[in-house]
Design a protein around this motif. Structure first.
Motif, short mmCIF file in Angstrom:
data_model
loop_
_atom_site.label_atom_id
_atom_site.label_comp_id
_atom_site.label_asym_id
_atom_site.label_seq_id
_atom_site.Cartn_x
_atom_site.Cartn_y
_atom_site.Cartn_z
N ASP A 136 0.84 -1.19 0.00
CA ASP A 136 0.00 0.00 0.00
C ASP A 136 0.88 1.25 0.00
N THR A 137 0.40 2.30 -0.63
CA THR A 137 1.16 3.55 -0.73
C THR A 137 0.98 4.36 0.54
N LEU A 138 2.08 4.58 1.26
CA LEU A 138 2.06 5.35 2.48
C LEU A 138 2.39 6.82 2.24
N PHE A 139 3.15 7.09 1.19
CA PHE A 139 3.51 8.47 0.88
C PHE A 139 3.72 8.58 -0.62
N GLU A 140 3.28 9.69 -1.16
CA GLU A 140 3.55 9.98 -2.56
C GLU A 140 3.88 11.47 -2.68
N ALA A 141 4.96 11.77 -3.35
CA ALA A 141 5.38 13.16 -3.48
C ALA A 141 4.30 13.98 -4.16
N PRO A 142 4.05 15.18 -3.67
CA PRO A 142 3.02 16.02 -4.30
C PRO A 142 3.37 16.35 -5.75
N GLU A 143 2.35 16.47 -6.58
CA GLU A 143 2.55 16.96 -7.93
C GLU A 143 2.80 18.46 -7.89
#
Length: 824
Positions: A615-622
């Motif tokens: 599962d994705t815990l963090f994704e850099a903002p666009e």
């Protein structure tokens, strides 16, 4: 007869009473221990300790952190022979018993009675699961009883395949390997599914004594146990006689395989490790997080190699400092001892330590820890003139004896591929004499449109020094800082045609505590000079007068609004010469702002963090650029979440707005001026890239203590710093164009490969005027030296005549900053 019956009755009663007593004791133990037993249901959701893994943007493994190497497998993916090997070694009746094997316990009890100590525990695989997940490893009766009770519970609530899967993924198998997949990678460098029967049996023998009896620590005992397991498998009918004989005949093929690093980026890996530790604490090393960084493996490789080659080239230019050690020639006959000593020395950036064993007329011979004899031809050491100081070297060597002696401990670069002659026969391996540079450096590359870190290397070798010069070394940028001084002036009414006198100047300033007589590099003065020419020729005195004209305080305030940390910048005129302190990352961030047309840039290195379940815990903002953030955009910026948590809508990616911090027309003009640095100024060597869309600036501080090259096109912004950790002169001929620019150029050749030339879009409000390049004054068409210059509309001079004006449509945003023949 009656007496016999009486004895029989007494014995019967004693047996019954004994059994009842045993049952009572066991029941008491059970009633006492059972409430404290953990629920078996926890095993269904157990979190196996798995290391932190760091990947590049293109999914290449960069690093692995954690004491336990583990890669869990589904039991369906485990070869049947591997499961049978473990059963043969640990629990042949695994499929028959219900958690406890009475035969095994009776055998263990007999061994205890006959020897007076615990010889084997009689543990089943189920009991080992109970011990590994819930209990300590103390060899006590209380722990054993707990183990039995837990095993019985586990068998009631879990299926045999579930128990086997837990066992195969949890068991410790030596050398930080937990579980069979990790063990297969550690000992054989391949997946568990690809192991042969002998290798499977070897791994199955490890739980007995994983640290002492593994094939690396004790090959003989490991081989004996492997062959015993193979015989057990044959006896139990798991394999036939032929398979047994073939597997038994195999040699031990195990050797240590570290994590298979696919992309070398140790400084990036350390940045990620520190970030993960801040986010997750010590759990970062065990919870199985996977971090995907922003760096691309190909660009990262190019950056690392470019920096390495550049530092080695500088080092060679200044001569050979001699061997790293000198061993007695009398000790050279004991090859085994020599190899042990060399094994204790570190390999640095593929440079291998060696000892010189012979010096001949046209070559030297050397020994390494793994090579018996290596030839070093004279051509591979002809560079090694004796180092005297940063400005002087001794005479060029004429023979190997001028460079090395028997017993010298040196470093060599050895080709990966063996050297063969025309007949295909292997020749004596040839190597090149090298030395580990004392000079250091850093390279940082960013995507200007979003701040994504494309590549970074913080020094010559991470194994030699983990100090990340890219992010930690605050150094003087020298003339690489001048574009900010010039940009501040452009936004305060100056133009590329503004003329300032390039002449000697003396300051007696109380703030500077001494009389200051700044000079240009080379000591020459050129009189009245346009700002365009002053920038590409890097005229110090023009920059100082320009700063004084704009105002120190006003310039510092403006630079601070660009996002530059001004806390270590001086509040005096030396600011114009880059006497403040900035890291290579801060400098590159600033140039990325110039590259994207004036939008603030926040560098980031982590793109995605995934949890153990994927599962994705963090994704850099666009990142989104906004000319002037309106209230709705500002609200969006404030609402942007730092992470996407489990259960959130992953499609709603967080966003970050990049606000404009510099006037786009001024930045457009700076692009034009900085392209001239490449085409006709101190960065001319970059013209070999064959591109007209690159812009940049060299930087060299007093006495050549710090050297820089900063450059960009709209797709990539890259900065390079070269210097010593403890600042000292690099040498009188070592400028940014000689030290940092070659590194930048080698990297950008890869980074820009396949990308079309791209220029900043021409903004509205830009006009052109024909000027005299010497005076900066408007020129008429009859002036053969006249050239067109670009201006912000409000700062443009009046044309010399109505027929001499060429003006861009200031309402038209089309077009770009592509240079023309008539434009500087």
């Amino acid at each position: 007869m009656s007496r016999t019956v009486s004895y029989f009755r007494i014995l019967s009663w004693l047996f019954v009473v004994g059994c009842a007593g045993i049952a009572l004791v066991l029941s008491s133990f059970y009633l006492y221990l059972q409430p404290a037993l953990p629920p078996v249901e926890q095993l269904r959701d157990v979190q196996l300790q798995t290391p932190l893994k760091v990947y590049s943007r293109d999914s290449k493994l960069i690093a692995e952190f954690g004491e336990m190497r583990r890669t869990p497998l589904e039991v369906e993916d485990v070869p049947s022979n591997q499961i049978q090997a473990f059963m043969a070694a640990e629990d042949s009746r695994f499929r028959e018993h219900h958690g406890v094997d009475l035969r095994g316990l009776i055998r263990a009890t007999y061994e205890l009675v006959s020897t007076g100590s615990i010889q084997s525990g009689g543990s089943t695989i189920t009991m080992q699961v109970a011990k590994n997940f819930f209990l300590s490893r103390d060899r006590t009766f209380l722990r054993k009883f707990n183990e039995i009770l837990l095993a019985l519970q586990i068998e009631r609530e879990l299926s045999k395949p579930e128990i086997m899967e837990l066992y195969l993924n949890k068991i410790y198998l030596g050398n930080r390997a937990y579980g069979i997949e990790a063990a297969a990678q550690v000992y054989y460098g391949q997946p568990a599914q690809d192991l042969n029967l002998a290798q499977m049996a070897m791994i199955a023998g490890l739980p007995k004594a994983p640290s002492a009896w593994n094939p690396l620590a004790d090959p003989e005992r490991a081989l004996i146990r492997r062959n015993w397991i193979l015989s057990r498998m044959q006896a139990l009918g798991y394999i036939d006689q032929e398979a047994y004989e073939q597997a038994k005949a195999r040699d031990i093929s195990a050797r240590y395989h570290g994590p298979e690093i696919e992309a070398s980026a140790p400084y990036i890996a350390e940045m990620v490790r520190q970030d993960a530790l801040r986010r997750f604490g010590e759990e970062a090393y065990t919870a199985g997080y996977e971090v995907y960084t922003t760096v691309h493996s190909e660009r990262q490789k190019a950056a690392r190699e470019a920096l390495r080659d550049g530092l080695e080239a500088y080092d060679r230019r200044h001569g050979y400092r001699g061997p790293v050690d000198q061993w007695s020639p009398d000790a050279l006959d004991d090859r085994s001892e020599l190899k042990d000593r060399l094994n204790g020395m570190s390999t640095v950036n593929e440079l291998i330590p060696a000892v010189i064993t012979g010096v001949h007329e046209d070559e030297a011979r050397a020994l390494t820890a793994i090579h018996e004899s290596i030839r070093i031809p004279m051509t591979a050491m002809s560079w090694a003139r004796p180092y005297i100081n940063e400005n002087s070297m001794g005479p060029r060597p004429e023979s190997p004896s001028d460079v090395v002696s028997r017993g010298d401990v040196v470093y060599l670069r050895i080709p990966v591929q063996p050297v063969v002659n025309e007949e295909g026969e292997r020749k004596t391996l040839e190597a090149e004499l090298v030395q580990i540079p004392e000079i250091q450096g850093a390279i940082v590359s960013l995507n200007p449109d979003n701040g994504r870190l494309e590549a970074l290397s913080g020094g010559y070798s991470f194994s030699q020094s983990s100090y990340n010069r890219a992010t930690q070394a605050a150094r003087q940028p020298g003339s690489a800082f001048k574009p900010l001084i010039f940009l501040a002036a452009l936004e305060n009414g100056a133009t590329p045609a503004t003329t300032i006198n390039d002449a000697p100047i003396v300051f007696d300033d109380a703030d500077l505590e001494t009389t200051w007589r700044p000079e240009n590099a080379g000591g020459q003065f050129r009189g009245p000079t346009t700002l365009r020419r002053a920038l590409y020729q890097s005229r110090n005195l023009v920059a100082i007068r320009l700063l004084r004209q704009t105002g120190i305080r006003q310039t510092l305030d403006y630079i601070g609004k660009l996002g530059v940390n001004t806390s270590q910048l001086p509040g005096d005129l030396s600011l114009a010469l880059g006497s403040g302190l900035l890291t290579p990352l801060e400098m590159t961030r600033t140039y990325a702002m110039l590259a994207n047309g004036g939008y603030e840039v926040t560098p980031y290195v982590i793109q995605t963090i995934k949890g153990p379940e994927g599962d994705t815990l963090f994704e850099a903002p666009e990142s989104h650029q906004c000319e002037k953030c309106d209230p709705d955009e500002e609200e969006l910026l404030e609402a942007a979440l730092p992470s996407v948590r489990p259960g959130d809508d992953a499609s709603q990616k967080p966003k970050r707005l990049m606000e404009r911090v510099a006037d786009k027309r001024s930045v457009y003009i700076m692009h034009s001026m900085m392209r001239d640095v490449i085409q006709r100024g101190t960065g001319r060597a970059a013209r070999s890239l064959g591109r007209s869309d690159i812009a940049g600036k060299t930087g060299t501080t007093n006495d050549q203590r710090d050297t820089w090259f900063m450059g960009f096109n709209p797709d990539v912004a890259t900065g390079v710093w070269v210097g010593f950790d403890q600042p000292r002169s690099l040498g009188r001929r070592e400028f940014g164009s000689a030290t940092a620019l070659p590194v930048w150029k080698d990297y950008m050749e890869v980074a820009l490969a396949g990308l079309p030339e791209r220029y900043m879009d021409r903004p509205a409000g830009i006009v052109s005027r024909r000027i005299d390049p010497e005076t900066g004054e408007p020129a008429t068409t009859d002036n053969p030296d006249a050239r067109f210059e670009i201006f912000r509309a409000e700062n443009a001079p009046e044309p010399a005549s109505a027929n001499d004006s060429y003006q861009d449509d200031s309402a038209d945003d089309s077009g770009d900053a592509r240079p023309t023949q008539e434009l500087f």
